[in-house]
Write a protein that holds these residues in place. Structure first.
Motif, PDB file in Angstrom:
ATOM      1  N   CYS A  44       0.855  -1.199   0.000  1.00  0.00           N
ATOM      2  CA  CYS A  44       0.000   0.000   0.000  1.00  0.00           C
ATOM      3  C   CYS A  44       0.882   1.236   0.000  1.00  0.00           C
ATOM      4  CB  CYS A  44      -0.948   0.011   1.189  1.00  0.00           C
ATOM      5  SG  CYS A  44      -0.143   0.126   2.766  1.00  0.00           S
ATOM      6  N   ASN A  45       0.372   2.305  -0.566  1.00  0.00           N
ATOM      7  CA  ASN A  45       1.186   3.524  -0.623  1.00  0.00           C
ATOM      8  C   ASN A  45       0.938   4.393   0.628  1.00  0.00           C
ATOM      9  OD1 ASN A  45      -1.243   4.733  -1.133  1.00  0.00           O
ATOM     10  ND2 ASN A  45      -0.628   5.763  -3.005  1.00  0.00           N
ATOM     11  N   GLN A  46       1.731   5.464   0.708  1.00  0.00           N
ATOM     12  CA  GLN A  46       1.705   6.341   1.877  1.00  0.00           C
ATOM     13  C   GLN A  46       0.305   6.926   2.121  1.00  0.00           C
ATOM     14  OE1 GLN A  46       4.519   6.620   3.563  1.00  0.00           O
ATOM     15  NE2 GLN A  46       3.547   7.880   5.126  1.00  0.00           N
ATOM     16  N   MET A  47      -0.348   7.320   1.005  1.00  0.00           N
ATOM     17  CA  MET A  47      -1.663   7.957   1.126  1.00  0.00           C
ATOM     18  C   MET A  47      -2.671   6.980   1.730  1.00  0.00           C
ATOM     19  SD  MET A  47      -3.017  10.783   0.799  1.00  0.00           S
ATOM     20  CE  MET A  47      -2.118  11.855  -0.276  1.00  0.00           C
ATOM     21  N   ALA A  48      -2.564   5.694   1.331  1.00  0.00           N
ATOM     22  CA  ALA A  48      -3.492   4.687   1.880  1.00  0.00           C
ATOM     23  C   ALA A  48      -3.248   4.522   3.378  1.00  0.00           C
ATOM     24  CB  ALA A  48      -3.306   3.367   1.156  1.00  0.00           C
ATOM     25  N   THR A  49      -1.985   4.592   3.811  1.00  0.00           N
ATOM     26  CA  THR A  49      -1.708   4.455   5.249  1.00  0.00           C
ATOM     27  C   THR A  49      -2.382   5.591   6.015  1.00  0.00           C
ATOM     28  OG1 THR A  49       0.349   5.690   5.162  1.00  0.00           O
ATOM     29  CG2 THR A  49       0.522   3.318   4.875  1.00  0.00           C
ATOM     30  N   GLN A  50      -2.386   6.801   5.384  1.00  0.00           N
ATOM     31  CA  GLN A  50      -3.040   7.933   6.058  1.00  0.00           C
ATOM     32  C   GLN A  50      -4.559   7.757   6.053  1.00  0.00           C
ATOM     33  OE1 GLN A  50      -1.860  11.641   4.264  1.00  0.00           O
ATOM     34  NE2 GLN A  50       0.282  11.154   4.519  1.00  0.00           N
ATOM     35  N   HIS A  51      -5.096   7.330   4.892  1.00  0.00           N
ATOM     36  CA  HIS A  51      -6.550   7.196   4.792  1.00  0.00           C
ATOM     37  C   HIS A  51      -7.099   6.162   5.769  1.00  0.00           C
ATOM     38  CE1 HIS A  51      -6.861   8.893   0.429  1.00  0.00           C
ATOM     39  NE2 HIS A  51      -6.699   9.812   1.324  1.00  0.00           N
ATOM     40  N   PHE A  52      -6.416   4.992   5.857  1.00  0.00           N
ATOM     41  CA  PHE A  52      -6.981   3.885   6.644  1.00  0.00           C
ATOM     42  C   PHE A  52      -6.261   3.651   7.971  1.00  0.00           C
ATOM     43  CE2 PHE A  52      -7.803   2.850   2.155  1.00  0.00           C
ATOM     44  CZ  PHE A  52      -9.175   2.772   2.198  1.00  0.00           C
ATOM     45  N   GLY A  53      -5.117   4.334   8.156  1.00  0.00           N
ATOM     46  CA  GLY A  53      -4.347   4.128   9.384  1.00  0.00           C
ATOM     47  C   GLY A  53      -3.558   2.824   9.367  1.00  0.00           C
ATOM     48  N   PHE A  54      -3.216   2.322   8.159  1.00  0.00           N
ATOM     49  CA  PHE A  54      -2.387   1.104   8.071  1.00  0.00           C
ATOM     50  C   PHE A  54      -0.946   1.415   8.441  1.00  0.00           C
ATOM     51  CE2 PHE A  54      -4.980  -0.319   4.113  1.00  0.00           C
ATOM     52  CZ  PHE A  54      -5.993  -0.749   4.940  1.00  0.00           C
ATOM     53  N   ASP A  55      -0.214   0.338   8.739  1.00  0.00           N
ATOM     54  CA  ASP A  55       1.240   0.451   8.834  1.00  0.00           C
ATOM     55  C   ASP A  55       1.783  -0.306   7.622  1.00  0.00           C
ATOM     56  OD1 ASP A  55       3.954  -0.280   9.352  1.00  0.00           O
ATOM     57  OD2 ASP A  55       3.645   0.338  11.438  1.00  0.00           O
ATOM     58  N   ALA A  56       2.493   0.427   6.742  1.00  0.00           N
ATOM     59  CA  ALA A  56       2.895  -0.152   5.445  1.00  0.00           C
ATOM     60  C   ALA A  56       3.720  -1.431   5.590  1.00  0.00           C
ATOM     61  CB  ALA A  56       3.653   0.885   4.633  1.00  0.00           C
ATOM     62  N   GLN A  57       4.472  -1.574   6.692  1.00  0.00           N
ATOM     63  CA  GLN A  57       5.283  -2.781   6.876  1.00  0.00           C
ATOM     64  C   GLN A  57       4.538  -3.840   7.703  1.00  0.00           C
ATOM     65  OE1 GLN A  57       8.115  -0.059   7.176  1.00  0.00           O
ATOM     66  NE2 GLN A  57       8.031  -0.557   5.000  1.00  0.00           N
ATOM     67  N   ARG A  58       4.066  -3.386   8.852  1.00  0.00           N
ATOM     68  CA  ARG A  58       3.472  -4.341   9.804  1.00  0.00           C
ATOM     69  C   ARG A  58       2.208  -5.014   9.263  1.00  0.00           C
ATOM     70  NH1 ARG A  58       1.099  -1.185  14.270  1.00  0.00           N
ATOM     71  NH2 ARG A  58      -0.629  -1.300  12.813  1.00  0.00           N
ATOM     72  N   ASP A  59       1.430  -4.269   8.488  1.00  0.00           N
ATOM     73  CA  ASP A  59       0.124  -4.794   8.072  1.00  0.00           C
ATOM     74  C   ASP A  59       0.153  -5.577   6.761  1.00  0.00           C
ATOM     75  OD1 ASP A  59      -1.042  -3.838  10.328  1.00  0.00           O
ATOM     76  OD2 ASP A  59      -1.611  -1.933   9.443  1.00  0.00           O
ATOM     77  N   VAL A  60       1.361  -5.799   6.219  1.00  0.00           N
ATOM     78  CA  VAL A  60       1.433  -6.609   4.995  1.00  0.00           C
ATOM     79  C   VAL A  60       0.965  -8.029   5.332  1.00  0.00           C
ATOM     80  CG1 VAL A  60       3.095  -7.681   3.406  1.00  0.00           C
ATOM     81  CG2 VAL A  60       3.196  -5.246   3.866  1.00  0.00           C
ATOM     82  N   LEU A  61       0.159  -8.580   4.450  1.00  0.00           N
ATOM     83  CA  LEU A  61      -0.444  -9.915   4.581  1.00  0.00           C
ATOM     84  C   LEU A  61      -1.559  -9.984   5.627  1.00  0.00           C
ATOM     85  CD1 LEU A  61       2.464 -12.404   3.943  1.00  0.00           C
ATOM     86  CD2 LEU A  61       0.680 -11.628   2.409  1.00  0.00           C
ATOM     87  N   GLN A  62      -1.950  -8.812   6.138  1.00  0.00           N
ATOM     88  CA  GLN A  62      -3.134  -8.782   7.025  1.00  0.00           C
ATOM     89  C   GLN A  62      -4.372  -8.727   6.141  1.00  0.00           C
ATOM     90  OE1 GLN A  62      -3.516  -8.662  10.476  1.00  0.00           O
ATOM     91  NE2 GLN A  62      -1.356  -9.232  10.503  1.00  0.00           N
ATOM     92  N   HIS A  63      -5.439  -9.342   6.590  1.00  0.00           N
ATOM     93  CA  HIS A  63      -6.678  -9.297   5.821  1.00  0.00           C
ATOM     94  C   HIS A  63      -7.286  -7.905   5.956  1.00  0.00           C
ATOM     95  CE1 HIS A  63     -10.239 -10.737   3.894  1.00  0.00           C
ATOM     96  NE2 HIS A  63      -9.622 -11.886   3.687  1.00  0.00           N
ATOM     97  N   ILE A  64      -7.646  -7.297   4.809  1.00  0.00           N
ATOM     98  CA  ILE A  64      -8.109  -5.893   4.865  1.00  0.00           C
ATOM     99  C   ILE A  64      -9.391  -5.756   5.681  1.00  0.00           C
ATOM    100  CG2 ILE A  64      -9.428  -5.935   2.676  1.00  0.00           C
ATOM    101  CD1 ILE A  64      -8.064  -2.996   2.438  1.00  0.00           C
ATOM    102  N   ALA A  65     -10.248  -6.783   5.642  1.00  0.00           N
ATOM    103  CA  ALA A  65     -11.511  -6.694   6.384  1.00  0.00           C
ATOM    104  C   ALA A  65     -11.253  -6.651   7.898  1.00  0.00           C
ATOM    105  CB  ALA A  65     -12.406  -7.864   6.037  1.00  0.00           C
ATOM    106  N   ASN A  66     -10.060  -7.144   8.340  1.00  0.00           N
ATOM    107  CA  ASN A  66      -9.743  -7.074   9.771  1.00  0.00           C
ATOM    108  C   ASN A  66      -9.265  -5.683  10.162  1.00  0.00           C
ATOM    109  OD1 ASN A  66     -10.350  -9.709  10.023  1.00  0.00           O
ATOM    110  ND2 ASN A  66      -8.225 -10.432   9.794  1.00  0.00           N
ATOM    111  N   LEU A  67      -8.762  -4.947   9.183  1.00  0.00           N
ATOM    112  CA  LEU A  67      -8.201  -3.623   9.492  1.00  0.00           C
ATOM    113  C   LEU A  67      -9.212  -2.507   9.250  1.00  0.00           C
ATOM    114  CD1 LEU A  67      -4.680  -4.141   7.923  1.00  0.00           C
ATOM    115  CD2 LEU A  67      -5.290  -4.246  10.319  1.00  0.00           C
ATOM    116  N   VAL A  68     -10.035  -2.642   8.197  1.00  0.00           N
ATOM    117  CA  VAL A  68     -11.071  -1.628   7.936  1.00  0.00           C
ATOM    118  C   VAL A  68     -12.402  -2.251   8.353  1.00  0.00           C
ATOM    119  CG1 VAL A  68     -12.102  -0.113   6.204  1.00  0.00           C
ATOM    120  CG2 VAL A  68      -9.721  -0.806   5.974  1.00  0.00           C
ATOM    121  N   ARG A  69     -12.862  -1.830   9.532  1.00  0.00           N
ATOM    122  CA  ARG A  69     -14.021  -2.515  10.118  1.00  0.00           C
ATOM    123  C   ARG A  69     -15.345  -1.808   9.849  1.00  0.00           C
ATOM    124  NH1 ARG A  69     -13.713  -6.512  13.222  1.00  0.00           N
ATOM    125  NH2 ARG A  69     -11.711  -7.542  13.442  1.00  0.00           N
ATOM    126  N   GLU A  70     -15.284  -0.766   9.035  1.00  0.00           N
ATOM    127  CA  GLU A  70     -16.513  -0.017   8.708  1.00  0.00           C
ATOM    128  C   GLU A  70     -17.529  -0.976   8.064  1.00  0.00           C
ATOM    129  OE1 GLU A  70     -18.893   3.020   8.829  1.00  0.00           O
ATOM    130  OE2 GLU A  70     -16.881   3.018   9.699  1.00  0.00           O
TER     131      GLU A  70
END
Ligand code: ADP
Length: 447
Positions: free
Chosen positions: A128-154
């Motif tokens: 994911c790019n920098q802008m996505a980390t800001q939009h969703f609050g991801f960590d570009a390194q730590r959240d690699v291979l995390q399921h997106i539905a677990n991180l964006v719970r909306e």
């Protein structure tokens, strides 16, 4: 290849010869075996060197650079080494080119104003790019291979992902969204490859805000025009249907004239605002004297004061040092006159209104309008320059206000690089001032 046979034959001849010389017929056979053995040892030695070099190459962390010089060998092994070296070099060059292209591609995705997230077939984040980390609050390194539905719970986003219908976007609150400062994201998923997904996110807070403002604006304008129109239509119907006496007829016509005047003022203010928004910023070629602007404002204020209050107001005009301001004359007059007429309109009969011009030591010029009117409560101050924002609606309408005056003042001030300051205390009056930058103020030539 022929060299290889020659070496083998030479080893056999030397081995056989040595055997013959040392033990005649009995030594010839073992001599041949010894020769073959020596040849095999020599061959294995070359093969070992080649393998060692290849293994070192395989473990090389910087594939662009060969780990060391290729082993110097002759004959067929020399050729094998040479060809392998060339193959390795070609492979490394291709790797390097692919890496450069990938880096450039990722840099382009990083530079994208949209958030970009690459998902694998299971919906896990691959990149994911920098802008996505800001939009969703991801960590570009730590959240690699995390399921997106677990991180964006909306819930709206989860339903969107689960539906598998990506023909439209979904709007969800951004990571930084708070009730006071809502942030809205438009998220759109595009499928590609074998079940992979490209997720694009866009911050649409400003667009939504502009759209809401546009809707409010249209509703406000319609409302402002509909009221006098309804009144006018009523009077016209009365005049058409009832046999009125002359004084009544005159009174109705006067009221009708007032309503049409109100509409005219509104349309004129709307046109002024749209001109201000649509024209380029004024340059500093045109200069006008503050005394001329003051004279116009004073004339208008005195005329209005007489109309609104039979006793009038205590009006004071202090034009200060003779100066000139660079800008558009009609705009500057419109801004100053709006402040002056507001002070007269909102200050009760007999109240004091003081208008002054001061030149600051740093070269800035300040146009100030101070009144002893009702004052404004602090909670209204930040919203005063919004279009159609009024505190006292009836006073505004009674005195011919459109609710656009301070919006015009703010625009004019911004266009001239000036600042609009508002200070007020309920019960103690108000002070509105426009502070012009030194670059737009100079002492008058005439002075
Ligand atoms: P309006 O045409 O209603 O005067 P403005 O944009 O000029 O619109 O002003 C916005 C509101 O700010 C007014 O409706 C009024 O309630 C308040 N206001 C402006 N100037 C003054 C003032 N000098 N004293 C008190 N209230 C003021």
């Amino acid at each position: 290849m022929i060299n290889r046979w020659i070496t083998f034959a030479a080893c056999m001849v030397v081995g056989g010869g040595l055997g013959w010389v040392t033990a005649a017929n009995d030594g010839f056979g073992p001599g041949l075996v010894l020769g073959a053995f020596v040849w095999l040892m020599l061959d294995s030695f070359y093969l070992g060197r080649l393998l060692r070099w290849l293994r070192a190459e395989q473990n090389n962390d910087t594939p662009a650079v060969l780990v060391g010089p290729a082993p110097a060998m002759r004959g067929i092994w020399g050729e094998v080494v040479d060809r392998t070296r060339r193959l390795l070099k070609n492979r490394d060059q291709q790797n390097q080119e692919s890496q450069t292209r990938l880096d450039e591609f990722l840099a382009a995705m990083q530079a994208s104003p949209s958030g970009v997230v690459l998902l694998d077939a299971q919906g896990r984040i691959e990149w994911c790019n920098q802008m996505a980390t800001q939009h969703f609050g991801f960590d570009a390194q730590r959240d690699v291979l995390q399921h997106i539905a677990n991180l964006v719970r909306e819930p709206a986003f989860r339903a969107y992902m689960a539906s598998g219908n990506f023909s439209h976007d979904v709007v969800i609150p951004g990571n930084a969204s708070t009730p006071a400062r809502p942030v809205k994201l438009s998220v759109h998923v595009h499928s590609y490859g074998k079940g992979r997904k490209l997720l694009l996110s866009r911050d649409i807070t400003a667009v939504e805000l502009a759209e809401a403002m546009r809707r409010d604006f249209v509703a406000n304008v319609s409302h402002e025009i509909r009221t006098p129109l309804t009144v006018l239509a009523g009077f016209i119907e009365t005049l058409q249907t009832l046999p009125l006496k002359e004084p009544e007829r005159v009174r109705y016509l006067t009221l009708m004239a007032q309503q049409s005047q109100r509409m005219q003022t509104l349309v004129s203010d709307l046109l002024t605002l749209s001109r201000l928004e649509g024209s380029p910023f004024p340059d500093t070629n045109e200069w006008m004297t503050t005394s001329a602007l003051f004279a116009q404002c004073e004339q208008e204020a005195r005329a209005l004061s007489v109309v609104l209050a039979p006793q009038g107001h205590q009006l004071e005009f202090d034009a200060g040092p003779a100066c000139e301001i660079a800008g558009v004359q009609t705009e500057l007059y419109s801004a100053m006159s709006n402040l002056v007429t507001n002070a007269v309109r909102y200050t009760p009969e007999g109240g004091q209104v003081r208008v002054s011009w001061t030149l600051h030591p740093d070269g800035r010029g300040e146009f100030q309008v101070k009144d002893k009117g009702p004052g404004i409560a602090p909670e209204h101050l930040p919203r005063l320059t919004e279009r159609f924002y009024r505190i006292d609606r009836s006073r505004s309408r009674e005195t011919g206000g459109t609710g656009l005056g301070l919006a015009i003042v703010k625009h004019v001030a911004q266009r001239h690089g000036a600042e609009l300051h508002i200070e007020s205390q309920p019960g103690h009056g108000s002070c509105f001032s426009i502070v012009f930058p030194a670059a737009r103020v100079r002492r008058s030539h005439a002075a």
